[in-house]
Structure formats: structure tokens, C-alpha cells
Design an enzyme around this catalytic site. Structure first.
Site, mmCIF file in Angstrom:
data_model
loop_
_atom_site.group_PDB
_atom_site.id
_atom_site.type_symbol
_atom_site.label_atom_id
_atom_site.label_comp_id
_atom_site.label_asym_id
_atom_site.label_seq_id
_atom_site.Cartn_x
_atom_site.Cartn_y
_atom_site.Cartn_z
ATOM 1 N N SER A 188 0.614 -1.661 0.121
ATOM 2 C CA SER A 188 0.020 0.233 -0.325
ATOM 3 C C SER A 188 0.873 1.161 -0.113
ATOM 4 O O SER A 188 1.667 1.236 0.673
ATOM 5 C CB SER A 188 -0.993 -0.425 1.494
ATOM 6 O OG SER A 188 -1.899 0.800 1.515
ATOM 7 N N TYR A 214 -2.627 -0.075 10.409
ATOM 8 C CA TYR A 214 -2.200 -0.396 9.186
ATOM 9 C C TYR A 214 -1.157 -0.017 8.070
ATOM 10 O O TYR A 214 -0.406 -1.102 7.865
ATOM 11 C CB TYR A 214 -3.812 0.542 8.177
ATOM 12 C CG TYR A 214 -3.404 -0.212 7.041
ATOM 13 C CD1 TYR A 214 -4.646 -1.562 6.586
ATOM 14 C CD2 TYR A 214 -3.472 0.157 5.921
ATOM 15 C CE1 TYR A 214 -4.710 -2.118 4.958
ATOM 16 C CE2 TYR A 214 -3.420 -0.353 4.255
ATOM 17 C CZ TYR A 214 -4.196 -1.082 3.764
ATOM 18 O OH TYR A 214 -3.939 -1.942 2.148
#
Length: 281
Positions: free
Chosen positions: A139, A152
Site C-alpha cells: 500500500s 494498517y
């Protein structure tokens, strides 16, 4: 027909990547934790005439028994062969560290990091025998810290450090490790992300501002997830793939800035962009 196992295919990048690879001639084992959620993908494949190229398999990456059963199922259908794995399954929880329940923290790390490690370790004997390829959906969050998204970010940063190290270990066997680093895309993870905002939180006003700004940013900048699926296909089909692929303008910008600007300036710019208080500046 090359074969790939993809995790987390009920939604998002996993679902679109399954469609793209099947259309390009891959045999795909589309795995998900709950097979009751396969209907949208199954319908799309049927409409495209691709159903015969995709096999649905139950797989919960946090459950060792589920991993073992899924691999046994896949290998029984391929003659003990598998060309690639695409680690896509992931979850997120939003909020500040002080407010986050331990169970939510553990869920993110178990799914986004430890599940990837467990499944990869189980597949390595197969890949060593045939030069398999390991593709990891990382990501933009692995390129720069993000407010309210610490767990995250932590899971993706850890994933990337592990992947860099793993690449040394498997290189003698001809196994490629690839990181895909998307920016904002229109996937269900955004709507499914749990926001932890207790009424008693010391950060309550800050969190309200952040959530509004984050929703605005996502709505304004998110792109078609097929872009990411096509990059995954490119990484799988390249003779010599790159180690990292940034996908989308924001991921490319963060990748560039991390090597050019001090972290304090990046943090200040992000804070201003989101409209958050700048008391310390």
C-alpha cells in the site's frame, strides 16, 4: 495455463485481479474466508465466459488448518504445481492508538502480516521446486505514515521489511518477490474499515476532522481498481519483474517524497492538506 492462488477475492483488488488474470489465460484459485460471499465474482465470471478458469477455495489466512486444507485442495487439482500466489487479503481499523482495542490491533496484524507469512511458508516448498512467484499487495501506507491509520501502516511497513529480507533467501531458487503499492482506489476496504471513535476520547474533535477529511480525499482521488489488477498481471507475467510497483499518482508521489524531503515537512504538508490542527507548527 499458468496457475495462481489469490487471497481475499470476495471484494476489491482480489476480485478484480481474479477477473483480469482469468481473461489473460490464467487458471485462478480464488480464495476467501467465507465462500458465501463469492456470488458477485462468480456472476461476473459467468457473464464473461470465464467460469471454467476459476476455482473457488475457502481460505482464512489467520487459520493454519484452513491454510493447509486450501493448499491441499489446490495441489490436488493442479498435479502438485502452482506458479504464483497473490497476497491480497487485508483489513484495516481507523482511530488513534490510545483508543484502539487489543482485539482490533491483533486482527490487523494477524491478517495483513502473520497470515501472509504463514501462507508463504507453506507454499515455499512448492515454489522452490518450480520457481514460483510471490506477489504482495502492499500500500501507499507503507511509504509514509498516515494519521489515524497507524496499525494498517505498521502492518504494511512490516510486510515490506519482511519482503525485502525474504527476497534474499529465495533468490537462489529463482523465486521472485514483488510488492504492489497502490494509492487510493475504489475498493470495499474503505467502507468496511472500522472507525474507533469513543465519545470519551481525548482525540474526539481531531478524529471528527480527520474522518471528514479522509472521506473527502477518498471520494475525490480514488481510481479504478482494475489499474492495480493490470499491474499485478504485469508483475506476474514479466520475465524479470521489478521488486516494487507504485500504482497511482499519490503512491508515486509518496515514494518520491520519502527520498527527497524531511519527514517533518511531509507530515506538515499532510496535516495542512487534511485540514487538521497545526498547534506545534
Amino acid at each position: 495455463m499458468p496457475t495462481a492462488l489469490i487471497t481475499g477475492t470476495s471484494t476489491g483488488f482480489g476480485r478484480v485481479t481474479t477477473e483480469v488474470l482469468a481473461a489473460r489465460g490464467w487458471r485462478v484459485f480464488a480464495t476467501m474466508r467465507d465462500l458465501k460471499r463469492k456470488d458477485p465474482l462468480e456472476r461476473a465470471l459467468r457473464n464473461a465466459g470465464l467460469s471454467d478458469r476459476v476455482t473457488f477455495v475457502q481460505l482464512d489466512v489467520t487459520d493454519p488448518a484452513s491454510i493447509e486444507a486450501a493448499i491441499t485442495t489446490v495441489l490436488s487439482k493442479t498435479g502438485n504445481a502452482l506458479d504464483a500466489v497473490v497476497h491480497n487479503a487485508g483489513v484495516a481499523v481507523a482511530g488513534v492508538l490510545e483508543d484502539l482495542p487489543d482485539a482490533d490491533i491483533q486482527c490487523v496484524m494477524e491478517t495483513n502480516l502473520f497470515g501472509v507469512l504463514k501462507l508463504t511458508r507453506a507454499l515455499l516448498p512448492i515454489f522452490r521446486a518450480q520457481r514460483g512467484r510471490i506477489v504482495l499487495l502492499s500500500s501507499q501506507a507503507a511509504l509514509a505514515g498516515q494519521p489515524g491509520n497507524s496499525m494498517y501502516c505498521a502492518s504494511k511497513w512490516a510486510l515490506e521489511g519482511w519482503a525485502e529480507s525474504l527476497a534474499y533467501e529465495v533468490d537462489p531458487f529463482g523465486i521472485d518477490v514483488v510488492l504492489i503499492e497502490p494509492g487510493p482506489y475504489r475498493t470495499e476496504i474503505w467502507n468496511n474499515t472500522k472507525w474507533v471513535v469513543p465519545a470519551s476520547s481525548a482525540y474526539l474533535s481531531w478524529l471528527k476532522l480527520l474522518r471528514h477529511a479522509a472521506d473527502r480525499h477518498q471520494a475525490k482521488t480514488s481510481r479504478d481498481p482494475k489499474e492495480v489488477a493490470l499491474v499485478v498481471a504485469k508483475a506476474l507475467e514479466a520475465r524479470r519483474p521489478r521488486f516494487r510497483y507504485q500504482v497511482g499518482p499519490f503512491a508515486k508521489l509518496d515514494y518520491f517524497l520519502r527520498r527527497k524531503m524531511p519527514t517533518k515537512l511531509i507530515r506538515r504538508g499532510t496535516t495542512r492538506y487534511l485540514g487538521l490542527p497545526l498547534a506545534r507548527w
